[in-house]
Design an enzyme around this catalytic site. Structure first.
Site, PDB file in Angstrom:
ATOM      1  N   HIS A   1       1.743   4.652  -2.595  1.00  0.00           N
ATOM      2  CA  HIS A   1       2.111   6.000  -2.370  1.00  0.00           C
ATOM      3  C   HIS A   1       3.435   6.612  -3.002  1.00  0.00           C
ATOM      4  CE1 HIS A   1      -1.587   7.190  -0.065  1.00  0.00           C
ATOM      5  NE2 HIS A   1      -1.323   5.939   0.558  1.00  0.00           N
TER       6      HIS A   1
ATOM      7  N   HIS B   1       0.657  -1.162   0.023  1.00  0.00           N
ATOM      8  CA  HIS B   1      -0.012  -0.111  -0.147  1.00  0.00           C
ATOM      9  C   HIS B   1       0.967   1.378   0.002  1.00  0.00           C
ATOM     10  CE1 HIS B   1      -3.674   2.555   1.121  1.00  0.00           C
ATOM     11  NE2 HIS B   1      -2.443   3.154   1.796  1.00  0.00           N
ATOM     12  N   GLU B   2       1.710   1.352   0.889  1.00  0.00           N
ATOM     13  CA  GLU B   2       2.615   2.517   0.960  1.00  0.00           C
ATOM     14  C   GLU B   2       3.545   2.555  -0.162  1.00  0.00           C
ATOM     15  OE1 GLU B   2       1.645   4.596   3.112  1.00  0.00           O
ATOM     16  OE2 GLU B   2       0.642   3.164   4.449  1.00  0.00           O
TER      17      GLU B   2
ATOM     18  N   GLU C   1      -4.654   8.066  -3.008  1.00  0.00           N
ATOM     19  CA  GLU C   1      -5.002   6.723  -2.389  1.00  0.00           C
ATOM     20  C   GLU C   1      -5.609   5.870  -3.551  1.00  0.00           C
ATOM     21  OE1 GLU C   1      -4.827   5.664   0.544  1.00  0.00           O
ATOM     22  OE2 GLU C   1      -4.288   7.405   1.550  1.00  0.00           O
TER      23      GLU C   1
END
Lengths: 504, 504
Positions: free
Chosen positions: B271, B267-268, B297
């Site tokens: 980003h 997930h990170e 997101e």
């Protein structure tokens, strides 16, 4: 504007400038510990901006008005009162800062992070040629700084004064002359002594994690508060006080020599204890700031050497080390350990040098710095001059520049004039310990029982809590002992300690 | 002042403001990763000062003069040109910032670090009462912020708009209504499905260091550049782009469930890839900044779910995981793994929730935030309202507040209005992937061969390199697809994936 209102505004401005500087401290710490390599140019931009902002505030003409409204008022009648100390030091800072153009301040702040990274890479590859242009650039910038600040006799004076108020090249040279006259014969006597310690007795493999755990136990026992601090690793050990409740140490570990990492920790703990002892109520003002680097180094050198290399220290800590290191110290006696951590021998690396030759390492850097600043030595000639000085004073020659002129980070960070403070610190520490022992009795009796708090308490009471009341080591020593800074207590203590150890 | 000179000065001011903000980013990262507990109040002071400095610059009346000199000029004739994008976004930022008094900005920046630390301690002890006064304080501050910024319909609109331009409470409610109408029946159908994955098949002990190593291999394979970034651990995973060449991810590891840490990393990484894809030449100006959080997101949720939870991803990475985890995955087949990381079941923790129920977790936070902001819910009543909402939408009840209303850090950091961007991101991601597949063909074919660069390349080309050209997710989607933001592609893709997985 009343003196009181002017003073209040001065303090509030001082606190803001300190806060800005403390943001830069976090960024500098991060650069040395965790920052990815790719971030270095941006880090330079950030630090350049913060330096510019701090400079802008430090040179606001409003400060001159405020100072003028307080100076000479009843508020500063007692020269030892916090108000007087703060006004005196803020005046000093203002006068220095206003002589520096913002563009220069920013350029130095922007250049040094990149120069520092280049130094790291150059040292790794032992490639002085790579570092040379950066050294040239920084010497040029520091010369500009010296010209802007002004000086009585030599440009180097202007830089020395930034780390130790009132220090001059000529007086520093006299101190080194006096020390050299005593230390060179002492080193020679030790070299011919009948008895000698064996440092290789400690060359045993100890995993870094065990070394770290033991180092943290020692640091905590000496009084370092880990709820308000931490320990990390970096290429060059350092300590940075970020603000109340946040003081950080770094070290580096050698899996084959635990004393390397340990004594770096104890040295930085000395800085950290000082920082943690500053009065938080005065944070952001000179009364809440550490005195000059000579005093700071007196604390680090004192804990590293007078405490950490004493037999009494190891009487207490050897059983702890044995338990921590899982058998690696089996067969090492207390005496063997004590002798091994106090072997005096000419060597190449300053931070690993023994107490006796240490000041000769500093002397060499002092001489080269002077020459670089005066222009009598060019950056390109540093490796040759370095090696020649090591041969002359210590009789050793580096195999390469990594263990020669690239070993220290100071020049890459622009810290010209810093090195002599190590020796000032050594001299000051010996005088402080003598004064402390007049109050506490022999400190070794305490260390033997694991009691380090009384000595820390003495330092807190007589040094730490006073902030910049006595800004220089010589002012501090004069207040506490009535004497000037004097190399003889240091020489006497070295003679006593090494006379016994080497049966001279 | 010509439009050109005004524009140049605007950019230079924007760069300086961004640099100040980037210093705060380092301090915030440090606070979450390495700062000692004792440093939190000082950190609040530092961040408060930096926020004040940034605000001072962002609201300088000079900016209004500069904007007026550029707006309407030939320089901004083409609305898609970098000049136009920069001027538009700088205008927007200026208008928002000038409505906020500096004292409020500083107080929020000073309060949130302490509130965040109190949240950490409250969560550890599952003690909502400890956190309550901080939540009250922050809600009050955010209400003040909303009143200062202004809004058409509700105070919450003013906060939403800060994370997603143009978003309103009413429109966000419509999106959630539409999703709820589709997702609740889908969750119910899955609950009654004949086939089901078994998440407990993955509950095997794997040392954190092995998990970290595997996570870094995955991150690098997806395209994250570790020369310009790093991975640490923190209580709550996050990603922060500090500046060109420096982007940092955090995760947390569960020794008994490697998927927890891994999917936080992926997930990170989403980003981080976005951040690393921003054009460095535009750094410090809107053209070099990420679009709103809905777009951010979209990237994180896309890499986490569409990539990381695909069967094709594991076709490539299962052998790597087996080799990294030293036998811990023995006997786990590709299908069992794929099913296990896609188990759909009502659960308590948002960050560990499956893709289908995830938006219901977000919905609950959206409803509670609205109520807190409007004043119809008091901070004291949050635990009750939280548990009631979980029972209503998901049929589960937290055993304590740590796994209930204390699980997320957002409110302690003042991030009201942020949660809905996760769902906007999910919706946007589905539309982006559909557009990418029209160019690239089925992306699973690529993932199966370990080829993640084509999808990243597509995102770089169509999303990352454009900075804030399309500031909101809806503007971006409209440009790329000609359609508005639409929940149906997301619902369709979930139906397809879980229809197959659960044999619906």
């Amino acid at each position: 504007m009343t003196p009181d209102s002017a003073y209040a505004e001065l303090l509030s401005r001082s606190r803001e400038a300190t806060l800005i500087a403390s943001c830069a401290n976090v960024l500098e710490w991060d650069q040395e510990t965790y920052m990815p390599a790719g971030g270095v140019e941006h880090r330079g931009e950030q630090l350049g901006l913060l330096a510019g902002l701090a400079h802008e505030r430090a040179t606001d003409p409003r400060i001159a008005e405020l100072l003028a409204a307080v100076e000479g008022s009843a508020l500063v009648r007692d020269p030892d009162a916090p108000e007087s100390v703060n006004v005196r030091e803020l005046r000093r800072g203002y006068d220095r800062e206003t002589r520096l153009p913002r563009a220069l301040v920013e350029e130095i702040a922007r250049t040094t992070p990149v120069a520092h990274q280049e130094w790291t890479a150059s040292r790794r590859a032992s490639d002085f040629a790579r570092f040379r242009p950066w050294l040239e650039k920084i010497v040029a910038l520091k010369r500009q700084e010296a010209e802007c600040v002004g000086y009585a006799a030599s440009p180097y004076d202007a830089l020395l004064d930034d780390y130790e108020q009132g220090a001059t090249e000529a007086e520093t040279a006299r101190l080194f002359d006096a020390l050299r006259a005593e230390l060179v014969p002492l080193v020679r006597a030790i070299a011919g002594a009948p008895r000698r310690g064996n440092a290789s007795a400690l060359r045993r493999e100890i995993p870094v994690e065990r070394q770290r755990a033991f180092g943290e136990v020692v640091a905590a026992a000496l009084g370092f508060d880990f709820a308000c601090g931490r320990l990390d690793t970096s290429a060059h050990p350092f300590c940075t006080g970020i603000g109340p409740g946040d003081c950080r140490l770094t070290t580096r570990f050698d899996p084959h020599d635990f004393t390397d990492g340990l004594y770096s920790i104890v040295h930085e703990v000395g800085h950290g204890l000082y920082d943690q002892g500053l009065p938080p109520a005065h944070y952001g003002t000179p009364m809440g700031q550490a005195a000059d680097m000579g005093v700071h180094e007196s604390q680090s050198r004192l804990w590293e050497n007078r405490v950490g290399r004493s037999r009494a220290f190891w009487e207490h800590f050897l059983p702890v080390a044995r338990a921590s290191f899982g058998g690696a110290l089996d067969g090492v006696s207390l005496d063997a350990l004590h002798e091994a951590v106090n072997v005096v021998a000419p060597s190449l690396i300053r931070v690993s040098a023994d107490e006796v030759t240490y000041n000769l390492h500093v002397l060499i850097r002092f001489e080269l710095e002077r020459a670089l600043l005066s222009g009598s030595l060019s950056a390109a000639d540093v490796p040759g001059a370095w090696n020649e000085a090591y041969a002359r004073y210590l009789g050793v020659t580096p195999a390469d520049d990594a263990e020669g002129c690239l070993q220290d980070s100071h020049w890459s960070g622009g810290l010209f004039g810093y090195f002599p403070t190590y020796t000032v610190g050594n001299v000051c520490a010996a005088q402080l310990v003598a004064a402390a022992e007049r109050d506490l009795g022999p400190v070794d009796e305490l260390f033997r029982r694991g009691e380090f708090v009384p000595l820390l308490g003495w330092m807190r009471e007589h040094v730490h809590r006073h902030g910049r009341r006595d800004a220089s080591a010589s002012a501090l020593v004069r207040r506490l002992t009535g004497e000037p800074l004097d190399h003889r207590p240091l020489v006497d203590s070295l003679r006593r300690k090494y006379g016994e150890l080497y049966a001279l």
